[in-house]
Design a protein around this motif. Sequence first.
Motif, short mmCIF file in Angstrom:
data_model
loop_
_atom_site.label_atom_id
_atom_site.label_comp_id
_atom_site.label_asym_id
_atom_site.label_seq_id
_atom_site.Cartn_x
_atom_site.Cartn_y
_atom_site.Cartn_z
N PHE A 110 57.34 31.58 45.03
CA PHE A 110 58.08 32.91 45.27
C PHE A 110 57.64 33.92 44.42
O PHE A 110 57.36 35.08 44.90
CB PHE A 110 59.73 32.44 44.82
CG PHE A 110 60.45 33.75 44.88
CD1 PHE A 110 60.99 34.26 46.09
CD2 PHE A 110 60.85 34.59 43.69
CE1 PHE A 110 61.80 35.37 46.05
CE2 PHE A 110 61.48 35.49 43.66
CZ PHE A 110 61.99 36.12 45.00
N ILE A 111 57.42 33.67 43.04
CA ILE A 111 56.60 34.45 42.21
C ILE A 111 55.54 35.16 42.64
O ILE A 111 55.20 36.21 42.50
CB ILE A 111 56.81 34.11 40.60
CG1 ILE A 111 58.44 33.83 40.16
CG2 ILE A 111 56.29 35.35 39.87
CD1 ILE A 111 59.28 35.03 40.31
N SER A 112 54.43 34.06 43.00
CA SER A 112 53.21 34.52 43.43
C SER A 112 53.14 35.41 44.63
O SER A 112 52.39 36.19 44.70
CB SER A 112 52.24 33.17 43.53
OG SER A 112 52.80 32.60 44.67
N ALA A 113 54.16 35.02 45.54
CA ALA A 113 54.30 35.77 46.75
C ALA A 113 54.80 37.24 46.48
O ALA A 113 54.30 38.02 47.11
CB ALA A 113 55.15 34.87 47.78
N LEU A 114 55.77 37.30 45.67
CA LEU A 114 56.28 38.51 45.27
C LEU A 114 55.53 39.46 44.92
O LEU A 114 55.01 40.52 45.19
CB LEU A 114 57.60 38.51 44.52
CG LEU A 114 58.30 39.54 43.60
CD1 LEU A 114 58.93 40.36 44.72
CD2 LEU A 114 59.22 39.22 42.67
N LEU A 115 54.64 38.84 43.77
CA LEU A 115 53.33 39.54 43.18
C LEU A 115 52.39 39.96 44.20
O LEU A 115 51.60 41.04 44.16
CB LEU A 115 52.84 38.90 41.91
CG LEU A 115 53.77 38.73 40.91
CD1 LEU A 115 53.16 37.93 39.69
CD2 LEU A 115 54.19 40.00 40.16
N GLY A 125 52.93 40.60 47.50
CA GLY A 125 53.41 41.60 48.30
C GLY A 125 53.28 43.03 47.51
O GLY A 125 52.91 44.04 48.00
N LEU A 126 53.45 43.10 46.29
CA LEU A 126 53.83 44.02 45.33
C LEU A 126 52.49 44.60 45.20
O LEU A 126 52.08 45.88 44.96
CB LEU A 126 54.31 43.81 43.99
CG LEU A 126 55.96 43.76 44.12
CD1 LEU A 126 56.49 43.22 42.73
CD2 LEU A 126 56.61 44.86 44.43
N PHE A 183 54.31 45.09 52.38
CA PHE A 183 54.96 44.29 51.28
C PHE A 183 55.80 43.14 52.07
O PHE A 183 55.68 41.97 51.59
CB PHE A 183 55.93 45.03 50.66
CG PHE A 183 56.85 44.22 49.75
CD1 PHE A 183 56.26 43.80 48.37
CD2 PHE A 183 58.00 43.97 50.09
CE1 PHE A 183 57.15 42.85 47.59
CE2 PHE A 183 59.08 43.02 49.38
CZ PHE A 183 58.44 42.47 48.27
N PHE A 184 56.47 43.28 52.99
CA PHE A 184 57.08 42.30 53.65
C PHE A 184 56.36 40.97 54.41
O PHE A 184 56.75 39.76 54.15
CB PHE A 184 58.29 42.70 54.71
CG PHE A 184 59.21 43.89 53.94
CD1 PHE A 184 60.55 43.38 53.26
CD2 PHE A 184 58.88 44.96 53.96
CE1 PHE A 184 61.32 44.09 52.71
CE2 PHE A 184 59.84 46.03 53.35
CZ PHE A 184 61.10 45.67 52.67
N PHE A 237 54.53 39.05 51.48
CA PHE A 237 55.32 38.23 50.84
C PHE A 237 55.70 37.07 51.54
O PHE A 237 55.61 35.98 51.10
CB PHE A 237 56.78 39.00 50.39
CG PHE A 237 57.89 38.02 49.96
CD1 PHE A 237 57.97 37.78 48.60
CD2 PHE A 237 58.87 37.76 50.66
CE1 PHE A 237 58.56 36.64 48.00
CE2 PHE A 237 59.99 36.82 50.23
CZ PHE A 237 59.89 36.59 48.91
N ILE A 251 54.41 44.63 37.26
CA ILE A 251 55.34 44.88 38.09
C ILE A 251 55.40 46.52 38.01
O ILE A 251 55.42 47.20 39.11
CB ILE A 251 56.66 44.34 37.71
CG1 ILE A 251 56.55 42.91 38.29
CG2 ILE A 251 57.60 45.05 39.03
CD1 ILE A 251 57.57 42.01 37.92
#
Length: 297
Positions: free
Chosen positions: A172-177, A179-180, A188-189, A192, A285
Amino acid sequence: MEQIDIPQERRYCSKLGFSVLAIMLWSILWQFGLYWLDGWILPFRIPETLYYLLLLVGHYAVSLPIVFCLWRKTPPMPFCRERAGAKRMGRWFVIGCALMWLGSLIGTNINDMVYTLTGRDPVGMVDESFSQMSMTAIVLGACIIGPLCEELVFRGLLAGRLARYGQKPGAFISALLFGLYHANLEQFFYAFALGLLLSYAYYRTGLLRTSVLLHMLFNIIGSVVPMLLPDTIAAQSALGLFWMAMLVIGMILLVRGKKQQVWLHGPCAPSLKAVLQNAGMFLLIVACFVQTVFNYL
């Protein structure tokens, strides 16, 4: 699963955040340096394809070796070693196409809404960028060099080492980063969503080349194939039918396979305080948000 030393884990995650931030800042410095060299120093203009490849290679050629040198004594968590056969890779590819289509639909609409709210005509940043590149630059950059380097950073460095808190939080965290890091709402979406899938593929097989290959295939089907198709109603209709088939089949495979998903726990208890509440991750971030805002100015 042992209780964790929050201050110690914050330092660990802060180092991860600063590592990716260093890669990001170097890419900006390299971009300005190359622009300055091409426009002011050299007596000639660098060919467009070469310029783009130099931009991409220089982005990672210096920063990646340094970052991985810093992490050589802290390897990623050991993963499963399940075989990535043709059937499993095909299944992940179809699911990824479905996630990519849905994420792209959401991102494109939100991107257009932002432009409309600011009184400007909507601009597709990805299409606009690709329209200025040669096919050679797109294939080498977006389909080979880019996926390889991004997988090293976001799966090899981040997902692999964040799995100490469990594979789900790590993905989750790696995918969020991930995307960002793309710094625009259009990408982004789906970045992610694909980041989650690519992390899962990496975790299940224990092989980074699995996620690299999938990433390359996704970029080929999303960028190269549409450009190769003739601009006819029949070709565009066939492409639309392909994406609709991928969406339906991919969603069915995803839902039916949900119970068979295996996410391993890590040796440390998951902790958002440790992972996100530290200087490195916070600044990373913030930097991603700042770059995103500048891309819309």
